[in-house]
Design a protein around this motif. Structure first.
Motif, PDB file in Angstrom:
ATOM      1  N   VAL A  45       0.651  -1.292   0.032  1.00  0.00           N
ATOM      2  CA  VAL A  45       0.108  -0.110   0.229  1.00  0.00           C
ATOM      3  C   VAL A  45       0.865   1.157  -0.072  1.00  0.00           C
ATOM      4  CG1 VAL A  45      -1.782   1.302   1.191  1.00  0.00           C
ATOM      5  CG2 VAL A  45      -1.771  -1.091   1.148  1.00  0.00           C
ATOM      6  N   ARG A  46       1.938   1.272   0.847  1.00  0.00           N
ATOM      7  CA  ARG A  46       2.895   2.418   0.962  1.00  0.00           C
ATOM      8  C   ARG A  46       3.396   2.624  -0.141  1.00  0.00           C
ATOM      9  NH1 ARG A  46       7.599   1.476   5.055  1.00  0.00           N
ATOM     10  NH2 ARG A  46       8.148   0.566   3.135  1.00  0.00           N
ATOM     11  N   ASP A  47       4.154   1.498  -0.598  1.00  0.00           N
ATOM     12  CA  ASP A  47       5.207   1.834  -1.876  1.00  0.00           C
ATOM     13  C   ASP A  47       4.796   1.557  -3.217  1.00  0.00           C
ATOM     14  OD1 ASP A  47       6.971   2.124   0.198  1.00  0.00           O
ATOM     15  OD2 ASP A  47       7.672   0.049   0.163  1.00  0.00           O
ATOM     16  N   CYS A  48       3.618   0.950  -3.160  1.00  0.00           N
ATOM     17  CA  CYS A  48       3.149   0.527  -4.407  1.00  0.00           C
ATOM     18  C   CYS A  48       1.804   1.054  -4.916  1.00  0.00           C
ATOM     19  CB  CYS A  48       3.080  -0.841  -4.748  1.00  0.00           C
ATOM     20  SG  CYS A  48       4.815  -1.791  -4.543  1.00  0.00           S
ATOM     21  N   ASP A  49       1.181   1.882  -4.069  1.00  0.00           N
ATOM     22  CA  ASP A  49      -0.069   2.364  -4.596  1.00  0.00           C
ATOM     23  C   ASP A  49      -1.198   1.171  -4.412  1.00  0.00           C
ATOM     24  OD1 ASP A  49      -1.898   4.660  -4.503  1.00  0.00           O
ATOM     25  OD2 ASP A  49      -1.825   4.822  -6.557  1.00  0.00           O
ATOM     26  N   SER A  50      -0.959   0.326  -3.856  1.00  0.00           N
ATOM     27  CA  SER A  50      -1.921  -1.072  -4.001  1.00  0.00           C
ATOM     28  C   SER A  50      -2.156  -1.381  -5.410  1.00  0.00           C
ATOM     29  CB  SER A  50      -3.373  -0.487  -3.231  1.00  0.00           C
ATOM     30  OG  SER A  50      -3.084   0.192  -1.914  1.00  0.00           O
ATOM     31  N   ASP A  51      -1.252  -1.111  -5.988  1.00  0.00           N
ATOM     32  CA  ASP A  51      -1.143  -1.770  -7.580  1.00  0.00           C
ATOM     33  C   ASP A  51      -0.905  -3.379  -7.602  1.00  0.00           C
ATOM     34  OD1 ASP A  51      -0.681  -2.482 -10.059  1.00  0.00           O
ATOM     35  OD2 ASP A  51       0.789  -1.062 -10.447  1.00  0.00           O
ATOM     36  N   GLU A  52      -2.127  -4.055  -7.919  1.00  0.00           N
ATOM     37  CA  GLU A  52      -2.167  -5.479  -7.585  1.00  0.00           C
ATOM     38  C   GLU A  52      -0.887  -6.053  -8.476  1.00  0.00           C
ATOM     39  OE1 GLU A  52      -5.378  -8.092  -7.337  1.00  0.00           O
ATOM     40  OE2 GLU A  52      -6.718  -6.366  -6.301  1.00  0.00           O
ATOM     41  N   SER A  53      -0.625  -5.576  -9.531  1.00  0.00           N
ATOM     42  CA  SER A  53       0.585  -5.998 -10.498  1.00  0.00           C
ATOM     43  C   SER A  53       1.965  -5.916  -9.707  1.00  0.00           C
ATOM     44  CB  SER A  53       0.628  -5.388 -11.856  1.00  0.00           C
ATOM     45  OG  SER A  53       0.828  -3.969 -11.589  1.00  0.00           O
ATOM     46  N   ARG A  54       1.806  -5.196  -8.875  1.00  0.00           N
ATOM     47  CA  ARG A  54       3.236  -4.986  -7.955  1.00  0.00           C
ATOM     48  C   ARG A  54       3.046  -5.768  -6.570  1.00  0.00           C
ATOM     49  NH1 ARG A  54       4.704   1.034  -7.928  1.00  0.00           N
ATOM     50  NH2 ARG A  54       6.672   0.130  -7.227  1.00  0.00           N
ATOM     51  N   LEU A  55       2.073  -6.632  -6.368  1.00  0.00           N
ATOM     52  CA  LEU A  55       2.156  -7.312  -5.107  1.00  0.00           C
ATOM     53  C   LEU A  55       3.089  -8.373  -5.144  1.00  0.00           C
ATOM     54  CD1 LEU A  55       0.098  -7.431  -2.702  1.00  0.00           C
ATOM     55  CD2 LEU A  55      -1.400  -9.004  -3.816  1.00  0.00           C
ATOM     56  N   ASP A  56       3.830  -8.647  -4.038  1.00  0.00           N
ATOM     57  CA  ASP A  56       4.863  -9.456  -3.809  1.00  0.00           C
ATOM     58  C   ASP A  56       4.283 -10.929  -3.576  1.00  0.00           C
ATOM     59  OD1 ASP A  56       7.101 -10.903  -3.318  1.00  0.00           O
ATOM     60  OD2 ASP A  56       7.694  -9.799  -1.541  1.00  0.00           O
ATOM     61  N   ARG A  57       3.701 -11.577  -4.618  1.00  0.00           N
ATOM     62  CA  ARG A  57       3.113 -12.918  -4.408  1.00  0.00           C
ATOM     63  C   ARG A  57       4.010 -13.857  -3.902  1.00  0.00           C
ATOM     64  NH1 ARG A  57      -0.274 -10.038  -7.615  1.00  0.00           N
ATOM     65  NH2 ARG A  57      -2.542 -10.763  -7.743  1.00  0.00           N
ATOM     66  N   ALA A  58       5.203 -14.002  -4.393  1.00  0.00           N
ATOM     67  CA  ALA A  58       6.230 -15.017  -3.899  1.00  0.00           C
ATOM     68  C   ALA A  58       6.837 -14.649  -2.348  1.00  0.00           C
ATOM     69  CB  ALA A  58       7.646 -14.757  -4.892  1.00  0.00           C
ATOM     70  N   GLY A  59       6.858 -13.362  -2.297  1.00  0.00           N
ATOM     71  CA  GLY A  59       7.025 -13.093  -0.585  1.00  0.00           C
ATOM     72  C   GLY A  59       5.879 -13.468   0.201  1.00  0.00           C
ATOM     73  N   ILE A  60       4.621 -13.182  -0.122  1.00  0.00           N
ATOM     74  CA  ILE A  60       3.698 -13.546   0.599  1.00  0.00           C
ATOM     75  C   ILE A  60       3.441 -15.123   0.613  1.00  0.00           C
ATOM     76  CG2 ILE A  60       0.881 -13.458   0.641  1.00  0.00           C
ATOM     77  CD1 ILE A  60       1.304 -10.449  -0.675  1.00  0.00           C
ATOM     78  N   ALA A  61       3.704 -15.840  -0.451  1.00  0.00           N
ATOM     79  CA  ALA A  61       3.394 -17.246  -0.205  1.00  0.00           C
ATOM     80  C   ALA A  61       4.517 -17.761   0.738  1.00  0.00           C
ATOM     81  CB  ALA A  61       3.857 -17.856  -1.721  1.00  0.00           C
ATOM     82  N   LYS A  62       5.685 -17.275   0.955  1.00  0.00           N
ATOM     83  CA  LYS A  62       6.793 -17.748   1.734  1.00  0.00           C
ATOM     84  C   LYS A  62       5.915 -17.549   3.060  1.00  0.00           C
ATOM     85  CE  LYS A  62      10.880 -17.298  -0.973  1.00  0.00           C
ATOM     86  NZ  LYS A  62      11.887 -16.767  -1.173  1.00  0.00           N
ATOM     87  N   GLU A  63       5.493 -16.386   3.376  1.00  0.00           N
ATOM     88  CA  GLU A  63       5.076 -16.172   4.748  1.00  0.00           C
ATOM     89  C   GLU A  63       3.796 -16.877   5.064  1.00  0.00           C
ATOM     90  OE1 GLU A  63       6.837 -14.586   6.472  1.00  0.00           O
ATOM     91  OE2 GLU A  63       8.081 -13.554   5.444  1.00  0.00           O
ATOM     92  N   LEU A  64       2.778 -17.165   4.009  1.00  0.00           N
ATOM     93  CA  LEU A  64       1.723 -18.042   3.981  1.00  0.00           C
ATOM     94  C   LEU A  64       2.114 -19.388   4.514  1.00  0.00           C
ATOM     95  CD1 LEU A  64      -0.630 -16.823   1.322  1.00  0.00           C
ATOM     96  CD2 LEU A  64      -1.084 -16.711   3.781  1.00  0.00           C
ATOM     97  N   GLY A  65       3.143 -19.909   3.871  1.00  0.00           N
ATOM     98  CA  GLY A  65       3.769 -21.381   4.146  1.00  0.00           C
ATOM     99  C   GLY A  65       4.372 -21.242   5.658  1.00  0.00           C
ATOM    100  N   ASP A  66       4.883 -19.985   6.152  1.00  0.00           N
ATOM    101  CA  ASP A  66       5.249 -20.262   7.520  1.00  0.00           C
ATOM    102  C   ASP A  66       4.006 -20.375   8.455  1.00  0.00           C
ATOM    103  OD1 ASP A  66       8.190 -19.990   6.764  1.00  0.00           O
ATOM    104  OD2 ASP A  66       8.034 -17.925   7.019  1.00  0.00           O
ATOM    105  N   VAL A  67       2.997 -19.476   7.987  1.00  0.00           N
ATOM    106  CA  VAL A  67       1.680 -19.436   8.641  1.00  0.00           C
ATOM    107  C   VAL A  67       1.116 -20.908   8.525  1.00  0.00           C
ATOM    108  CG1 VAL A  67      -0.723 -18.927   8.813  1.00  0.00           C
ATOM    109  CG2 VAL A  67       1.111 -17.173   8.435  1.00  0.00           C
ATOM    110  N   LEU A  68       1.270 -21.657   7.702  1.00  0.00           N
ATOM    111  CA  LEU A  68       0.740 -22.915   7.827  1.00  0.00           C
ATOM    112  C   LEU A  68       1.364 -23.988   8.642  1.00  0.00           C
ATOM    113  CD1 LEU A  68      -1.222 -25.043   6.299  1.00  0.00           C
ATOM    114  CD2 LEU A  68       0.314 -25.077   4.315  1.00  0.00           C
ATOM    115  N   TRP A  69       2.902 -23.832   8.545  1.00  0.00           N
ATOM    116  CA  TRP A  69       3.731 -24.450   9.285  1.00  0.00           C
ATOM    117  C   TRP A  69       3.322 -24.464  10.945  1.00  0.00           C
ATOM    118  CZ3 TRP A  69       6.788 -24.303  13.493  1.00  0.00           C
ATOM    119  CH2 TRP A  69       7.620 -25.273  13.932  1.00  0.00           C
ATOM    120  N   TYR A  70       3.244 -22.974  11.153  1.00  0.00           N
ATOM    121  CA  TYR A  70       2.749 -22.896  12.672  1.00  0.00           C
ATOM    122  C   TYR A  70       1.401 -23.336  13.136  1.00  0.00           C
ATOM    123  CZ  TYR A  70       6.805 -20.355  14.148  1.00  0.00           C
ATOM    124  OH  TYR A  70       8.216 -20.087  14.575  1.00  0.00           O
ATOM    125  N   VAL A  71       0.365 -23.334  12.013  1.00  0.00           N
ATOM    126  CA  VAL A  71      -1.010 -23.823  12.253  1.00  0.00           C
ATOM    127  C   VAL A  71      -1.032 -25.449  12.294  1.00  0.00           C
ATOM    128  CG1 VAL A  71      -3.007 -24.253  11.245  1.00  0.00           C
ATOM    129  CG2 VAL A  71      -2.273 -22.009  11.237  1.00  0.00           C
TER     130      VAL A  71
END
Length: 109
Positions: A45-71
Motif C-alpha cells: 500500500v505504502r510503496d506500490c499504491d496498492s497496484d495488484e500487479s506489483r504485489l509481492d506474491r512470492a514473498g507472501i506465499a513464503k509467509e503463508l507457508g510459515d503460517v501454515l507450518w505454525y498452524v
C-alpha cells in the motif's frame, strides 16, 4: 498432498512438545508470521499504491507457508488434525451460507 500429510511433514522440523514454553512459542510464532503477511501488504500500500500487479506474491506465499507450518504444529500440539479442522471449518461456513448469515458477525451465528 492432504493436510494431515503436510502436518506430519511439518512435525519433522518442530521442537519437542516437552521443550519449555513450546506452546507459547507456537502461538507467538503464528501471530508473528501473520504479522509478516500484514507487513508485506502495508509496504504494498505504502510503496506500490496498492497496484495488484506489483504485489509481492512470492514473498507472501513464503509467509503463508510459515503460517501454515505454525498452524500445523500448533494443531498437533493440541492433538488436533488439520484435515478435521479444515472439514469442520468448511461445514461451519456452508451452514452459515445456507442460513444467510455468512457475512454476519459473531462466532455463534
Amino acid at each position: 498432498m492432504d493436510l494431515d500429510d503436510y502436518q506430519r511433514g511439518a512435525l519433522r522440523t518442530a521442537a519437542s512438545r516437552d521443550k519449555k514454553n513450546e506452546l507459547l512459542h507456537l502461538v507467538l510464532g503464528l501471530v508473528g508470521e501473520s504479522g509478516e503477511i500484514a507487513e508485506k501488504f502495508k509496504k504494498w500500500v505504502r510503496d506500490c499504491d496498492s497496484d495488484e500487479s506489483r504485489l509481492d506474491r512470492a514473498g507472501i506465499a513464503k509467509e503463508l507457508g510459515d503460517v501454515l507450518w505454525y498452524v500445523a504444529t500448533l494443531a498437533d500440539y493440541l492433538d488436533l488434525s488439520l484435515d478435521d479442522i479444515a472439514a469442520a471449518n468448511l461445514a461451519k461456513l456452508a451452514s452459515r451460507q445456507n442460513r444467510g448469515v455468512l457475512s454476519g458477525s459473531g462466532d455463534d451465528r
